[in-house]
Design an enzyme around this catalytic site. Structure first.
Site, PDB file in Angstrom:
ATOM      1  N   CYS A  45      -6.536   0.767 -25.625  1.00  0.00           N
ATOM      2  CA  CYS A  45      -5.946   0.949 -26.987  1.00  0.00           C
ATOM      3  C   CYS A  45      -4.728   1.464 -26.976  1.00  0.00           C
ATOM      4  O   CYS A  45      -4.222   1.997 -26.018  1.00  0.00           O
ATOM      5  CB  CYS A  45      -6.870   1.821 -27.717  1.00  0.00           C
ATOM      6  SG  CYS A  45      -8.643   1.240 -27.969  1.00  0.00           S
TER       7      CYS A  45
ATOM      8  N   ARG B 255      -1.605  -3.694 -25.857  1.00  0.00           N
ATOM      9  CA  ARG B 255      -2.753  -3.188 -25.158  1.00  0.00           C
ATOM     10  C   ARG B 255      -4.013  -3.268 -25.853  1.00  0.00           C
ATOM     11  O   ARG B 255      -5.067  -2.867 -25.561  1.00  0.00           O
ATOM     12  CB  ARG B 255      -2.343  -1.562 -25.335  1.00  0.00           C
ATOM     13  CG  ARG B 255      -1.317  -1.010 -24.501  1.00  0.00           C
ATOM     14  CD  ARG B 255      -0.822   0.573 -24.692  1.00  0.00           C
ATOM     15  NE  ARG B 255      -2.027   1.050 -24.304  1.00  0.00           N
ATOM     16  CZ  ARG B 255      -2.196   1.590 -22.658  1.00  0.00           C
ATOM     17  NH1 ARG B 255      -1.329   1.220 -21.891  1.00  0.00           N
ATOM     18  NH2 ARG B 255      -2.977   2.344 -22.423  1.00  0.00           N
TER      19      ARG B 255
ATOM     20  N   TRP C 137      -8.762  -2.081 -29.035  1.00  0.00           N
ATOM     21  CA  TRP C 137      -9.392  -3.127 -28.301  1.00  0.00           C
ATOM     22  C   TRP C 137     -10.685  -2.519 -28.185  1.00  0.00           C
ATOM     23  O   TRP C 137     -11.003  -1.727 -27.477  1.00  0.00           O
ATOM     24  CB  TRP C 137      -8.765  -3.511 -26.912  1.00  0.00           C
ATOM     25  CG  TRP C 137      -9.080  -4.761 -26.448  1.00  0.00           C
ATOM     26  CD1 TRP C 137      -8.774  -5.983 -26.511  1.00  0.00           C
ATOM     27  CD2 TRP C 137     -10.007  -4.823 -25.181  1.00  0.00           C
ATOM     28  NE1 TRP C 137      -9.233  -6.933 -25.918  1.00  0.00           N
ATOM     29  CE2 TRP C 137     -10.038  -6.055 -24.792  1.00  0.00           C
ATOM     30  CE3 TRP C 137     -10.646  -3.751 -24.539  1.00  0.00           C
ATOM     31  CZ2 TRP C 137     -10.947  -6.603 -24.041  1.00  0.00           C
ATOM     32  CZ3 TRP C 137     -11.584  -4.501 -23.393  1.00  0.00           C
ATOM     33  CH2 TRP C 137     -11.672  -5.657 -23.273  1.00  0.00           C
TER      34      TRP C 137
ATOM     35  N   ASN D  24      -8.094   7.038 -27.189  1.00  0.00           N
ATOM     36  CA  ASN D  24      -8.128   5.571 -26.041  1.00  0.00           C
ATOM     37  C   ASN D  24      -9.029   6.321 -24.961  1.00  0.00           C
ATOM     38  O   ASN D  24      -8.763   6.954 -24.180  1.00  0.00           O
ATOM     39  CB  ASN D  24      -6.611   5.368 -25.500  1.00  0.00           C
ATOM     40  CG  ASN D  24      -6.867   4.242 -24.604  1.00  0.00           C
ATOM     41  OD1 ASN D  24      -7.578   3.622 -24.458  1.00  0.00           O
ATOM     42  ND2 ASN D  24      -5.712   4.099 -23.929  1.00  0.00           N
ATOM     43  N   GLY D  25     -10.067   5.564 -24.555  1.00  0.00           N
ATOM     44  CA  GLY D  25     -10.902   5.781 -23.418  1.00  0.00           C
ATOM     45  C   GLY D  25     -12.390   5.311 -23.838  1.00  0.00           C
ATOM     46  O   GLY D  25     -12.556   4.760 -24.874  1.00  0.00           O
TER      47      GLY D  25
ATOM     48  N   GLU E 274      -4.083 -17.480  -8.161  1.00  0.00           N
ATOM     49  CA  GLU E 274      -3.402 -17.093  -9.145  1.00  0.00           C
ATOM     50  C   GLU E 274      -2.839 -18.227 -10.018  1.00  0.00           C
ATOM     51  O   GLU E 274      -3.065 -17.907 -11.147  1.00  0.00           O
ATOM     52  CB  GLU E 274      -2.208 -16.442  -8.399  1.00  0.00           C
ATOM     53  CG  GLU E 274      -1.087 -16.005  -9.334  1.00  0.00           C
ATOM     54  CD  GLU E 274      -1.357 -14.848 -10.274  1.00  0.00           C
ATOM     55  OE1 GLU E 274      -2.644 -14.368 -10.133  1.00  0.00           O
ATOM     56  OE2 GLU E 274      -0.954 -14.624 -11.381  1.00  0.00           O
TER      57      GLU E 274
ATOM     58  N   LYS F 239      -3.932 -17.922 -14.057  1.00  0.00           N
ATOM     59  CA  LYS F 239      -2.973 -17.975 -15.387  1.00  0.00           C
ATOM     60  C   LYS F 239      -3.182 -19.109 -16.191  1.00  0.00           C
ATOM     61  O   LYS F 239      -3.039 -18.969 -17.618  1.00  0.00           O
ATOM     62  CB  LYS F 239      -1.326 -18.455 -14.605  1.00  0.00           C
ATOM     63  CG  LYS F 239      -0.861 -17.501 -13.809  1.00  0.00           C
ATOM     64  CD  LYS F 239      -0.376 -16.402 -14.415  1.00  0.00           C
ATOM     65  CE  LYS F 239      -1.099 -15.228 -14.807  1.00  0.00           C
ATOM     66  NZ  LYS F 239      -1.537 -14.428 -13.940  1.00  0.00           N
TER      67      LYS F 239
ATOM     68  N   GLU G 184      -6.426 -17.895 -18.285  1.00  0.00           N
ATOM     69  CA  GLU G 184      -6.316 -17.013 -19.391  1.00  0.00           C
ATOM     70  C   GLU G 184      -5.457 -17.054 -20.363  1.00  0.00           C
ATOM     71  O   GLU G 184      -5.568 -16.392 -21.448  1.00  0.00           O
ATOM     72  CB  GLU G 184      -5.831 -15.863 -18.440  1.00  0.00           C
ATOM     73  CG  GLU G 184      -4.762 -15.351 -17.987  1.00  0.00           C
ATOM     74  CD  GLU G 184      -4.202 -14.069 -17.288  1.00  0.00           C
ATOM     75  OE1 GLU G 184      -4.619 -13.042 -17.785  1.00  0.00           O
ATOM     76  OE2 GLU G 184      -3.636 -14.227 -16.325  1.00  0.00           O
TER      77      GLU G 184
ATOM     78  N   HIS H 266     -17.239 -28.889   0.227  1.00  0.00           N
ATOM     79  CA  HIS H 266     -18.459 -28.577   0.441  1.00  0.00           C
ATOM     80  C   HIS H 266     -18.913 -28.046  -1.054  1.00  0.00           C
ATOM     81  O   HIS H 266     -19.829 -27.422  -1.291  1.00  0.00           O
ATOM     82  CB  HIS H 266     -18.324 -27.128   1.072  1.00  0.00           C
ATOM     83  CG  HIS H 266     -17.592 -27.306   2.609  1.00  0.00           C
ATOM     84  ND1 HIS H 266     -18.765 -27.857   3.600  1.00  0.00           N
ATOM     85  CD2 HIS H 266     -16.685 -27.362   3.164  1.00  0.00           C
ATOM     86  CE1 HIS H 266     -17.987 -28.298   4.736  1.00  0.00           C
ATOM     87  NE2 HIS H 266     -16.759 -27.751   4.607  1.00  0.00           N
TER      88      HIS H 266
ATOM     89  N   LYS I 266      -3.615  -6.281 -21.914  1.00  0.00           N
ATOM     90  CA  LYS I 266      -2.647  -6.053 -20.715  1.00  0.00           C
ATOM     91  C   LYS I 266      -3.099  -4.923 -19.613  1.00  0.00           C
ATOM     92  O   LYS I 266      -2.971  -5.120 -18.438  1.00  0.00           O
ATOM     93  CB  LYS I 266      -1.344  -5.494 -21.069  1.00  0.00           C
ATOM     94  CG  LYS I 266      -0.351  -5.469 -20.045  1.00  0.00           C
ATOM     95  CD  LYS I 266      -0.012  -6.843 -19.444  1.00  0.00           C
ATOM     96  CE  LYS I 266       0.937  -6.845 -18.469  1.00  0.00           C
ATOM     97  NZ  LYS I 266       0.786  -8.101 -17.318  1.00  0.00           N
TER      98      LYS I 266
HETATM   99  C1  AGP Z   1      -3.433 -11.057 -14.788  1.00  0.00           C
HETATM  100  O1  AGP Z   1      -2.539 -12.095 -15.360  1.00  0.00           O
HETATM  101  C2  AGP Z   1      -4.326 -10.398 -15.883  1.00  0.00           C
HETATM  102  N1  AGP Z   1      -3.469  -9.757 -16.930  1.00  0.00           N
HETATM  103  C3  AGP Z   1      -5.313  -9.288 -15.173  1.00  0.00           C
HETATM  104  O2  AGP Z   1      -6.263 -10.024 -14.004  1.00  0.00           O
HETATM  105  C4  AGP Z   1      -4.505  -8.347 -14.341  1.00  0.00           C
HETATM  106  O3  AGP Z   1      -3.982  -8.623 -13.292  1.00  0.00           O
HETATM  107  C5  AGP Z   1      -5.505  -7.167 -13.943  1.00  0.00           C
HETATM  108  O4  AGP Z   1      -6.165  -6.762 -15.083  1.00  0.00           O
HETATM  109  C6  AGP Z   1      -5.047  -5.918 -13.088  1.00  0.00           C
HETATM  110  O5  AGP Z   1      -4.073  -5.123 -13.862  1.00  0.00           O
HETATM  111  P1  AGP Z   1      -3.085  -4.232 -12.927  1.00  0.00           P
HETATM  112  O6  AGP Z   1      -2.345  -4.926 -11.946  1.00  0.00           O
HETATM  113  O7  AGP Z   1      -2.208  -3.665 -14.070  1.00  0.00           O
HETATM  114  O8  AGP Z   1      -3.928  -3.093 -12.502  1.00  0.00           O
END
Ligand code: AGP
Length: 599
Positions: A2, A27, A74, A100-101, A472, A476, A479, A495, A594
């Site tokens: 959050c 966030r 969030w 937040n937490g 990766e 991308k 997500e 396989h 994020k």
């Molecule tokens: C990657 O595009 C995502 N946003 C997510 O997988 C991110 O890499 C993951 O949450 C780790 O975040 P960090 O590198 O801030 O620890």
């Protein structure tokens, strides 16, 4: 997860709070709210949805106040709605908090407080905090907050107001809180991104610390009451860096920032073709390396393993932080644990770090966010210096993490008195311009993206060091476009996943210079024989490859070990263009945040 912002000073608080919430929306953004000091009472407004919904609800009762707290949420406990939005109020409305937490013992506390007559309105864990403070309040807000937190198990970044005390009390344990020290004003936030427009002088609160701010004075103590002289730090990037600078989305801006970001990661770390890192590592103890991270950072960790084994000659393994933190595992003083995190606040990675330290391992951090919790808890570390990464989908952090891991492995190589080729080092400095060249071809990807925006699935295939890049690229796409995409080792396709291949399945191949290039070509033929659609990333002209590919993305030639830094760029652009053409919210994809600061 959050975003928190709070203000006390000489200016109207509300515009600062609302602007700060917008900067913190990355966030979490399913609901938001604020409380400011009215004439005699606290004025609290909360809304489900984006900050713009909250702005519509502002009336004149709130505009004169010069002190307030605000929150963008969030959801972790309780669905996203107005009732569950923060701030939460005490029974008599005299105290408000934003949190937040996660409060792990909230249900026990809630039962106790209800039995003592407290009335709860939300389903959240956070609300227990304000009722605990109310329970202990005897005229001094800081004392009541300390007494309340002594009963709490879990994590918090917290800001608290009382209608009769012109001060803000802030506390943290496990969730970041940054205090911005302005001229006769103080801005507190979960992230310096919301502070930098007002001041660059900040104090990063540490776990189990509490701060009392009355506008001109900031007093920091430990929860046990011992005074602390806070370390005042300088934010190194500008407010401009967090704006979009003409790009449609932060993600696109950050994709195009990668040449500069890589240079910043390299800056000052190579002199006379030798890697210079100021790390404190007891080499004699390093018998094994374990890299641990989440998401994109876990993908760069997979590349790091290849680098450490090849260049440093040290056995290396990779583990998801969320798995490592609960695995029995064999970690001792002879293991070097490398934690990788862009935000430096990911709960699973932080827990993995703490577990490794408890087990006696040396812990190095590769982090982007300066002053973040992970950055402050590792024994030693490398900052990416990539600048703030606002788009939820990580891009520049991935290439900078990969570069940082390469520098680290070469540094270990040098410490073992093994030779490092000058030519190889020089090729590192060619990477930024080579990325720039790939970015010039971005319009080609824009043109073809529409052919794939309605697809339901995609497969990304790569071998060796290109396998993590395939993972990766798939992450991308899924997500931000919500198309299901899977990364797989190219040879493994036969396989199982080969059953998925048909005329509707786009298959992205990483087919650049490498010892298994011919094998990848064979895998491409297997896909073509089943009428799969082939998109190829390559660094060469090749007739067979041309015949097999529906689309080709060319990248400059480089050393195989450096190819991830280039091959990922077309995949980032492809995902971005598809998501944008689908009209989706590229910077704030659904369900994602994020920084995942809860487990
Ligand atoms: C990657 O595009 C995502 N946003 C997510 O997988 C991110 O890499 C993951 O949450 C780790 O975040 P960090 O590198 O801030 O620890």
């Amino acid at each position: 997860m959050c975003g928190i912002i709070a203000y006390i000073g000489y200016r109207p608080a509300l515009p600062i709070l609302l602007d700060g919430l917008k900067k913190l929306e990355y966030r979490g953004y399913d609901s938001a709210g604020f409380s400011v000091m009215g004439e005699k009472e606290l004025v609290t407004v909360k809304r489900k949805g984006r900050i713009s919904e909250l702005e519509k609800a502002v009336d004149s009762s709130a505009t004169a106040s010069k002190i307030g707290i605000a929150h963008t949420r969030w959801a972790t406990h309780g669905e996203p709605n107005e009732i569950n939005a923060h701030p939460h109020l005490s029974c008599d409305g005299s105290i408000v908090i934003v949190h937040n937490g996660i409060i792990e013992n909230y249900s026990v506390l809630k039962e106790l407080l209800i039995s003592e007559g407290h009335r709860f309105t939300s389903e959240t864990d956070s609300e227990v905090i304000v009722h605990l403070i109310e329970k202990f309040y005897r005229g001094n807000l800081e004392s009541a907050v300390v007494a309340a937190l002594e009963n709490v198990e879990g994590t918090y970044g917290l800001a608290v107001l009382h209608r009769s005390e012109n001060k803000i009390v802030v506390a943290r344990k496990g969730s970041p809180m940054v205090i911005g020290l302005g001229q006769n004003e103080t801005i507190i936030a979960s992230d310096a991104v919301a502070i930098v427009a007002h001041t660059k002088k900040v104090v990063y609160l540490n776990d189990n610390e509490i701060a009392v701010i009355n506008g001109t004075e900031c007093i920091v103590r430990k929860l046990d009451g011992s005074m602390i002289t806070p370390e005042i730090q300088e934010i190194r990037w500008t407010a401009g860096q967090i704006e979009k600078r003409g790009f449609k989305h932060f993600m696109l801006k950050e994709i195009f920032e990668q040449p500069e970001a890589i240079l910043n990661t390299l800056r000052g770390r190579i002199k006379d073709n030798r890697v210079k890192l100021s790390l404190s590592v007891d080499f004699d103890r390093v018998k094994r390396i374990l890299l641990t991270a989440c998401g994109t950072s876990w993908h760069s960790a997979l590349i790091g393993k290849i680098y450490f084994e090849k260049y440093a000659g040290i056995p290396a393994e990779v583990d998801y932080a969320s798995e490592f933190r609960y695995r029995q595992g064999i970690i001792d003083e002879n293991v070097l644990v490398v934690v990788i995190s862009q935000s430096g606040e990911t709960a699973d990675t932080l827990a993995a770090l703490r577990k490794a330290k408890t087990a006696g391992a040396q812990v190095i951090g590769i982090v982007n966010a300066v002053g973040s919790t992970i950055a402050r808890e590792v024994n030693s570390g490398i900052y990416l210096h990539a600048g703030p990464e606002i788009g939820v989908a990580s891009t520049k952090a991935f290439v900078c993490q990969t570069m940082a891991l390469l520098l680290l492995s070469l540094w270990f190589r040098q410490e073992k008195r093994l030779p490092v080729s000058d030519a190889f080092i020089e090729r590192l400095f060619q990477i930024p311009a080579q990325i720039g060249k790939i970015l010039e071809d971005a319009p080609q990807i824009t043109r073809i993206a529409s052919e794939y925006s309605q697809k339901q699935n995609a497969l990304y295939l790569g071998r060796g060091i290109s396998f993590p890049v395939a993972l990766e690229g798939a992450l991308k796409l899924k997500e931000i476009s919500y198309i299901h995409a899977e990364g797989y080792p190219a040879a493994e396709m036969k396989h199982g996943p080969i059953a998925l291949i048909d005329e509707n399945m786009p298959v992205v191949f990483l087919a650049t210079n490498g010892q298994v290039f011919d094998k990848v070509m064979s895998n491409m033929q297997e896909v073509k024989a089943r009428r799969g659609i082939i998109l190829t990333v390559t660094d060469r002209e090749n007739k067979l490859l041309n015949d097999l590919s529906n689309h080709i993305f060319y990248v400059p030639e480089t050393d195989e070990d450096l190819s991830p830094l280039l091959n990922v760029i077309p995949l980032q652009l492809l995902a971005y263009e598809i998501a944008d053409q689908k009209g989706l919210n590229v910077d704030k994809p659904r369900n994602l945040a994020k920084s995942v600061t809860v487990e």
